[in-house]
Write a protein that holds these residues in place. Sequence first.
Motif, mmCIF file in Angstrom:
data_model
loop_
_atom_site.group_PDB
_atom_site.id
_atom_site.type_symbol
_atom_site.label_atom_id
_atom_site.label_comp_id
_atom_site.label_asym_id
_atom_site.label_seq_id
_atom_site.Cartn_x
_atom_site.Cartn_y
_atom_site.Cartn_z
ATOM 1 N N VAL A 119 0.852 -1.190 0.000
ATOM 2 C CA VAL A 119 0.000 0.000 0.000
ATOM 3 C C VAL A 119 0.887 1.239 0.000
ATOM 4 O O VAL A 119 2.015 1.205 0.482
ATOM 5 N N VAL A 120 0.374 2.313 -0.557
ATOM 6 C CA VAL A 120 1.073 3.593 -0.519
ATOM 7 C C VAL A 120 0.177 4.592 0.191
ATOM 8 O O VAL A 120 -1.045 4.497 0.134
ATOM 9 N N ASP A 121 0.797 5.518 0.866
ATOM 10 C CA ASP A 121 0.066 6.508 1.650
ATOM 11 C C ASP A 121 0.249 7.869 1.005
ATOM 12 O O ASP A 121 1.365 8.393 0.976
ATOM 13 N N ASP A 122 -0.818 8.426 0.474
ATOM 14 C CA ASP A 122 -0.741 9.708 -0.216
ATOM 15 C C ASP A 122 -0.387 10.851 0.730
ATOM 16 O O ASP A 122 0.038 11.914 0.289
ATOM 17 N N ASP A 123 -0.529 10.645 2.035
ATOM 18 C CA ASP A 123 -0.252 11.702 3.000
ATOM 19 C C ASP A 123 1.207 11.753 3.451
ATOM 20 O O ASP A 123 1.616 12.685 4.137
ATOM 21 N N HIS A 124 2.006 10.730 3.096
ATOM 22 C CA HIS A 124 3.404 10.656 3.531
ATOM 23 C C HIS A 124 4.277 10.367 2.315
ATOM 24 O O HIS A 124 4.121 9.329 1.670
ATOM 25 N N ARG A 125 5.207 11.296 2.031
ATOM 26 C CA ARG A 125 5.965 11.220 0.781
ATOM 27 C C ARG A 125 7.442 11.519 1.001
ATOM 28 O O ARG A 125 7.827 12.189 1.951
ATOM 29 N N TRP A 126 8.253 11.016 0.065
ATOM 30 C CA TRP A 126 9.665 11.384 0.022
ATOM 31 C C TRP A 126 9.746 12.850 -0.396
ATOM 32 O O TRP A 126 9.000 13.294 -1.272
ATOM 33 N N ALA A 127 10.683 13.596 0.186
ATOM 34 C CA ALA A 127 10.846 15.005 -0.159
ATOM 35 C C ALA A 127 11.544 15.177 -1.505
ATOM 36 O O ALA A 127 11.369 16.187 -2.177
ATOM 37 N N SER A 128 12.352 14.201 -1.902
ATOM 38 C CA SER A 128 13.016 14.215 -3.205
ATOM 39 C C SER A 128 12.893 12.812 -3.790
ATOM 40 O O SER A 128 12.481 11.883 -3.086
ATOM 41 N N PRO A 129 13.225 12.636 -5.053
ATOM 42 C CA PRO A 129 13.064 11.296 -5.639
ATOM 43 C C PRO A 129 13.780 10.231 -4.797
ATOM 44 O O PRO A 129 14.940 10.408 -4.422
ATOM 45 N N PRO A 130 13.112 9.122 -4.489
ATOM 46 C CA PRO A 130 13.709 8.110 -3.622
ATOM 47 C C PRO A 130 15.052 7.589 -4.117
ATOM 48 O O PRO A 130 15.982 7.423 -3.323
ATOM 49 N N SER A 131 15.188 7.346 -5.419
ATOM 50 C CA SER A 131 16.468 6.820 -5.918
ATOM 51 C C SER A 131 17.601 7.810 -5.673
ATOM 52 O O SER A 131 18.717 7.423 -5.327
ATOM 53 N N GLU A 132 17.316 9.090 -5.809
ATOM 54 C CA GLU A 132 18.319 10.126 -5.556
ATOM 55 C C GLU A 132 18.696 10.149 -4.070
ATOM 56 O O GLU A 132 19.873 10.168 -3.713
ATOM 57 N N SER A 133 17.705 10.143 -3.202
ATOM 58 C CA SER A 133 17.956 10.180 -1.762
ATOM 59 C C SER A 133 18.745 8.954 -1.300
ATOM 60 O O SER A 133 19.696 9.071 -0.532
ATOM 61 N N VAL A 134 18.339 7.770 -1.778
ATOM 62 C CA VAL A 134 18.996 6.530 -1.367
ATOM 63 C C VAL A 134 20.421 6.484 -1.896
ATOM 64 O O VAL A 134 21.358 6.106 -1.174
ATOM 65 N N THR A 135 20.630 6.891 -3.138
ATOM 66 C CA THR A 135 21.977 6.878 -3.728
ATOM 67 C C THR A 135 22.911 7.795 -2.961
ATOM 68 O O THR A 135 24.048 7.416 -2.630
ATOM 69 N N LEU A 136 22.468 9.009 -2.655
ATOM 70 C CA LEU A 136 23.334 9.960 -1.942
ATOM 71 C C LEU A 136 23.647 9.484 -0.522
ATOM 72 O O LEU A 136 24.781 9.604 -0.057
#
Length: 195
Positions: free
Chosen positions: A76-93
């Motif tokens: 499930v995904v929650d529309d009320d809680h989101r990554w602030a930047s693209p997840p792949s970018e955040s995880v890579t950095l």
Amino acid sequence: MTMMTERLAARILLLAAIGLAGCGSGPEPVFYTLDPPFSSVEATGIGPRISLPSVDLPAYARSSLIASADGANRIVVDDDHRWASPPSESVTLALARHLESALDATVLVQPHPRGFDAELVITVSFDRFLRSGSGAAELSGRAVIANGSAPDVMRFSITASAEGGDYSDFMTSVDRALAEIANRVAKRVAAMPPP
């Protein structure tokens, strides 16, 4: 304008105002960042020079919406809680920072500047990247470490527990799981023959 046209225009404006009021009444989403805890100790960079391509995430984890496991084989995904930047970018950095620390290395995310001669290329792909119901991070996948000879493929499956069940705790858990991946990669790199 005729009286009939004016009434029709008034009704349309009233309906439009009601529609707009309904659209704006929901809560604003909450955005989360993936930042490792601040450390005053910098990696010296005397270790290997590493090139890190952007991590590969499963399709459900590429969205800004945070994906959670909901029983067996259900996400499930929650529309009320989101990554602030693209997840792949955040995880890579975040992974790059952990690799720098674990290997005392210089880690640059691709594309990197011309002239950067990497000794190692570490490619990480995830086949599971989920938040559990308790807020834990459930990550699995593989890291491929290439140094010019035959690449070393390392599989991983990590569940990093959370101190609480909220989304901030999940981000802390993801960061701990990425640190564990970096530590495991560092052990494999230390055991590799020189190129």
